[in-house]
Write a protein that holds these residues in place. Structure first.
Motif, mmCIF file in Angstrom:
data_model
loop_
_atom_site.group_PDB
_atom_site.id
_atom_site.type_symbol
_atom_site.label_atom_id
_atom_site.label_comp_id
_atom_site.label_asym_id
_atom_site.label_seq_id
_atom_site.Cartn_x
_atom_site.Cartn_y
_atom_site.Cartn_z
ATOM 1 N N GLU A 83 6.886 -31.974 -29.158
ATOM 2 C CA GLU A 83 6.872 -32.311 -30.596
ATOM 3 C C GLU A 83 7.955 -31.536 -31.337
ATOM 4 O OE1 GLU A 83 2.226 -33.333 -31.675
ATOM 5 O OE2 GLU A 83 3.228 -31.750 -32.805
ATOM 6 N N ILE A 84 8.069 -30.251 -31.024
ATOM 7 C CA ILE A 84 9.093 -29.419 -31.674
ATOM 8 C C ILE A 84 10.484 -29.949 -31.341
ATOM 9 C CG2 ILE A 84 10.180 -27.126 -31.654
ATOM 10 C CD1 ILE A 84 7.366 -25.927 -31.299
ATOM 11 N N ALA A 85 10.704 -30.232 -30.059
ATOM 12 C CA ALA A 85 12.025 -30.727 -29.630
ATOM 13 C C ALA A 85 12.397 -32.000 -30.383
ATOM 14 C CB ALA A 85 12.008 -30.977 -28.115
ATOM 15 N N ASP A 86 11.454 -32.900 -30.478
ATOM 16 C CA ASP A 86 11.687 -34.171 -31.178
ATOM 17 C C ASP A 86 12.087 -33.924 -32.635
ATOM 18 O OD1 ASP A 86 10.944 -36.481 -32.891
ATOM 19 O OD2 ASP A 86 10.277 -37.402 -31.024
ATOM 20 N N GLU A 87 11.328 -33.073 -33.323
ATOM 21 C CA GLU A 87 11.590 -32.828 -34.743
ATOM 22 C C GLU A 87 12.907 -32.084 -34.953
ATOM 23 O OE1 GLU A 87 9.829 -34.204 -37.029
ATOM 24 O OE2 GLU A 87 8.186 -34.883 -35.746
ATOM 25 N N LEU A 88 13.175 -31.090 -34.109
ATOM 26 C CA LEU A 88 14.419 -30.324 -34.275
ATOM 27 C C LEU A 88 15.636 -31.218 -34.064
ATOM 28 C CD1 LEU A 88 13.780 -26.867 -32.495
ATOM 29 C CD2 LEU A 88 13.548 -27.458 -34.908
ATOM 30 N N PHE A 89 15.564 -32.053 -33.043
ATOM 31 C CA PHE A 89 16.704 -32.916 -32.719
ATOM 32 C C PHE A 89 16.935 -33.930 -33.851
ATOM 33 C CE2 PHE A 89 19.051 -36.110 -30.156
ATOM 34 C CZ PHE A 89 19.989 -35.273 -29.561
ATOM 35 N N SER A 90 15.868 -34.547 -34.319
ATOM 36 C CA SER A 90 16.011 -35.516 -35.417
ATOM 37 C C SER A 90 16.507 -34.840 -36.689
ATOM 38 C CB SER A 90 14.670 -36.196 -35.715
ATOM 39 O OG SER A 90 14.345 -37.075 -34.682
ATOM 40 N N ALA A 138 18.283 -32.190 -36.947
ATOM 41 C CA ALA A 138 19.686 -31.790 -36.800
ATOM 42 C C ALA A 138 20.613 -32.953 -37.152
ATOM 43 C CB ALA A 138 19.955 -31.306 -35.382
ATOM 44 N N PHE A 139 20.189 -34.161 -36.882
ATOM 45 C CA PHE A 139 20.988 -35.339 -37.243
ATOM 46 C C PHE A 139 20.819 -35.686 -38.723
ATOM 47 C CE2 PHE A 139 21.291 -36.074 -32.725
ATOM 48 C CZ PHE A 139 22.524 -36.674 -32.584
ATOM 49 N N PHE A 140 19.568 -35.809 -39.129
ATOM 50 C CA PHE A 140 19.300 -36.408 -40.444
ATOM 51 C C PHE A 140 19.348 -35.404 -41.602
ATOM 52 C CE2 PHE A 140 17.575 -39.617 -37.585
ATOM 53 C CZ PHE A 140 18.130 -40.758 -38.140
ATOM 54 N N ILE A 191 12.858 -22.553 -27.813
ATOM 55 C CA ILE A 191 13.429 -23.883 -28.004
ATOM 56 C C ILE A 191 14.306 -23.834 -29.244
ATOM 57 C CG2 ILE A 191 12.917 -26.331 -28.389
ATOM 58 C CD1 ILE A 191 10.011 -25.709 -27.620
ATOM 59 N N GLY A 192 15.461 -24.445 -29.194
ATOM 60 C CA GLY A 192 16.284 -24.437 -30.398
ATOM 61 C C GLY A 192 17.264 -25.582 -30.445
ATOM 62 N N CYS A 193 17.805 -25.783 -31.620
ATOM 63 C CA CYS A 193 18.775 -26.842 -31.808
ATOM 64 C C CYS A 193 19.869 -26.321 -32.738
ATOM 65 C CB CYS A 193 18.071 -28.041 -32.442
ATOM 66 S SG CYS A 193 18.752 -29.599 -31.936
ATOM 67 N N GLU A 194 21.089 -26.548 -32.356
ATOM 68 C CA GLU A 194 22.215 -26.081 -33.146
ATOM 69 C C GLU A 194 23.052 -27.270 -33.595
ATOM 70 O OE1 GLU A 194 25.376 -24.396 -30.910
ATOM 71 O OE2 GLU A 194 26.104 -23.159 -32.549
ATOM 72 N N ASP A 195 23.365 -27.307 -34.888
ATOM 73 C CA ASP A 195 24.323 -28.319 -35.339
ATOM 74 C C ASP A 195 25.570 -27.617 -35.866
ATOM 75 O OD1 ASP A 195 24.546 -28.148 -38.313
ATOM 76 O OD2 ASP A 195 22.409 -28.571 -38.267
ATOM 77 N N GLU A 212 33.055 -33.514 -31.040
ATOM 78 C CA GLU A 212 33.175 -32.118 -31.501
ATOM 79 C C GLU A 212 32.095 -31.760 -32.517
ATOM 80 O OE1 GLU A 212 36.018 -34.467 -34.154
ATOM 81 O OE2 GLU A 212 35.387 -34.514 -32.067
ATOM 82 N N LYS A 213 31.336 -32.753 -32.985
ATOM 83 C CA LYS A 213 30.257 -32.494 -33.936
ATOM 84 C C LYS A 213 28.884 -32.705 -33.311
ATOM 85 C CE LYS A 213 32.653 -31.577 -37.691
ATOM 86 N NZ LYS A 213 32.639 -30.230 -38.271
ATOM 87 N N GLU A 214 28.811 -32.693 -32.005
ATOM 88 C CA GLU A 214 27.534 -33.019 -31.362
ATOM 89 C C GLU A 214 26.483 -31.921 -31.587
ATOM 90 O OE1 GLU A 214 28.555 -33.718 -27.317
ATOM 91 O OE2 GLU A 214 28.885 -31.611 -26.873
ATOM 92 N N ILE A 215 25.250 -32.327 -31.400
ATOM 93 C CA ILE A 215 24.088 -31.446 -31.575
ATOM 94 C C ILE A 215 23.754 -30.819 -30.224
ATOM 95 C CG2 ILE A 215 21.649 -31.383 -32.253
ATOM 96 C CD1 ILE A 215 23.542 -32.285 -34.533
#
Lengths: 156, 299
Positions: free
Chosen positions: B158-165, B167-169, B211-215, B195-198
């Motif tokens: 659930e965390i992965a899904d929310e972080l990834f979304s 990071a985009f939106f 778990i983490g997400c970087e933009d 070059e702008k990927e998440i």
């Protein structure tokens, strides 16, 4: 094959419609249109993997469109039940719980067991009757692995 | 009088750890609430860790809204680890991305030629919202590879899904020239240049899953985030926003599922949102007292 893709099997009998949900409910999923709102709908959630925030929005919208239909839930997993008390609009008065899972955990063996609680046997509308003892593979009693104050609140 | 982390908690860590961080801990202050509330006014915002007993997220967000960056829950088992992390982040906020110590996130952020990974690690770069399907499939497999993370897999996914979304939106990808968020349908596909990927990352260590997400946009607005948290946690239950845009409940779901949450933003450069989950079943993560860190750095 994408096992997380959301899908619904629909089975009609003369008295009820049974919906069996599979996968994860998210922005890429769609909840079904209920064909006959006079029939009771039985929803089996056993194969639901998880629900993201957009899936919760879809769910709340779907529920608000079906307030006059009796919805009976069975085999509801932790990923569904954990949202019922936390999100307004997830659980409404036309819904009835037949059975849902409760996770237990043993720190000694680092094992988890999800135990199915059944309406009438383990819980009523006023809450859980009594917790059965659950043991891990080493015979050690396992502990309830959710917050009892919030997890069961939807029953009341 | 305000005391340092070393003065109060120097005995929490073994000699080896203490030897390497002693000088740092002597420069970081700690204030305990509510009993030391009178010290808040003199506490330096960026070099003070706030320690609370059984805090709610609402209380932590209220304190962070005063300008502090780290709120630590004293009653959690991982208090010592979290206090050390907070102290190191006070000393050098960029430690999240540059430090090579095993207890930072640096091991999982791919800097060219800098990867020193010992723990089981998962990494996925995405330039499209369609990559989320692969992320969830592969990350689920990663979680199932260790029985301790398999137990908490639903929380982590659930965390992965929310972080990834998010990071985009919520990133620079959806902002106009004035920096305002533009409304996008969550069901729409979004594509970023390479070059702008998440970057999504996860690792399993002895006691926790991170778990983490970087933009690469660095657009997280600390004040907006805190206002959102104050609204979200001021009631017992929330409801999703209607319409086809975001739901406004995603970040609450992230925080509620994790033991600790870190928001880190280097303005115009990058945003990292990361969580730590304890490998001790679901409840140790779901319990209401959490650690919360919000750091915003202007470059």
């Amino acid at each position: 094959m994408n096992t997380n893709a959301f899908s619904v099997d629909i089975n009609e009998t003369p008295t009820e419609t049974k919906l069996t949900f599979h996968g994860s409910l998210s922005e890429s999923g769609a909840l079904p249109t209920i064909p006959n709102k006079d029939k009771t709908i039985v929803i089996d959630m056993l194969d639901i993997k998880y629900i993201n925030s957009y899936g919760i929005k879809l769910w709340c919208q779907w529920v608000s469109q079906n307030t006059t239909t009796k919805l009976i839930f069975q085999n509801c997993p932790f990923v569904f039940v954990k949202h019922l008390s936390a999100i307004r609009g997830m659980w409404t008065e036309n819904m009835q719980m037949k059975s849902f899972f409760v996770p237990f955990y043993s720190e000694a063996s680092q094992e988890r067991k999800d135990v199915l609680l059944v309406d009438g046997t383990h819980f009523t509308k006023s809450g859980v009757k009594e917790f059965q003892q659950v043991f891990d593979s080493k015979g050690i009693e396992m502990e309830l692995d959710v917050n009892a104050n919030t997890y069961f609140e939807f029953l009341k | 009088m305000i005391r340092t982390v070393h003065d109060v908690y120097g005995s929490l860590w073994d000699d080896e750890v203490l030897f390497s961080v002693k000088k740092i801990l002597k420069t970081i202050y700690v204030v305990h609430l509510p009993e030391e509330e009178n010290l808040l006014a003199e506490a330096p915002l960026y070099s003070t860790v706030i320690v609370l007993k059984n805090p709610t997220i609402l209380l932590e967000a209220t304190i962070l809204a005063k300008g502090f960056r780290h709120c630590i829950s004293k009653d959690r088992e991982d208090f010592a680890f979290e206090l050390l992390m907070a102290s190191l982040m006070c000393y050098s906020p960029t430690i999240l991305t540059k430090n090579k110590l095993p207890f930072s996130f640096a091991n999982f952020i791919k800097e060219k030629g800098e990867a020193t990974v010992e723990s089981p690690t998962f990494y996925l770069s995405g330039s499209s919202t369609q990559d989320k399907k692969k992320l969830i499939e592969d990350f689920s497999e990663f979680l199932n590879s260790d029985h301790r993370t398999k137990i908490i897999r639903e929380l982590a996914v659930e965390i992965a899904d929310e972080l990834f979304s998010n990071a985009f939106f919520h990133s620079g990808a959806t902002r106009n020239q004035a920096g305002e968020l533009t409304t996008m349908k969550r069901g729409d596909d979004m594509f970023l240049s390479v070059e702008k990927e998440i970057n999504f990352f996860a690792t399993i260590d002895q006691n926790s899953l991170t778990i983490g997400c970087e933009d690469p946009f660095g657009t997280l607005d600390r004040t907006q985030l805190l206002n959102h948290l104050l609204r979200s946690y001021s009631t017992d239950s929330v409801s999703p926003e209607l319409g086809t845009g975001g739901t406004s409940i995603g970040i609450k779901m992230v925080i509620d599922n994790a033991a600790s949450t870190y928001f880190y933003c280097e303005k115009g450069k990058r945003t990292i949102v990361a969580c730590t989950l304890l490998l001790k079943g679901l409840y140790q993560n779901l319990k209401l007292t959490k650690h919360l860190h919000i750091i915003s750095v202007d470059n």
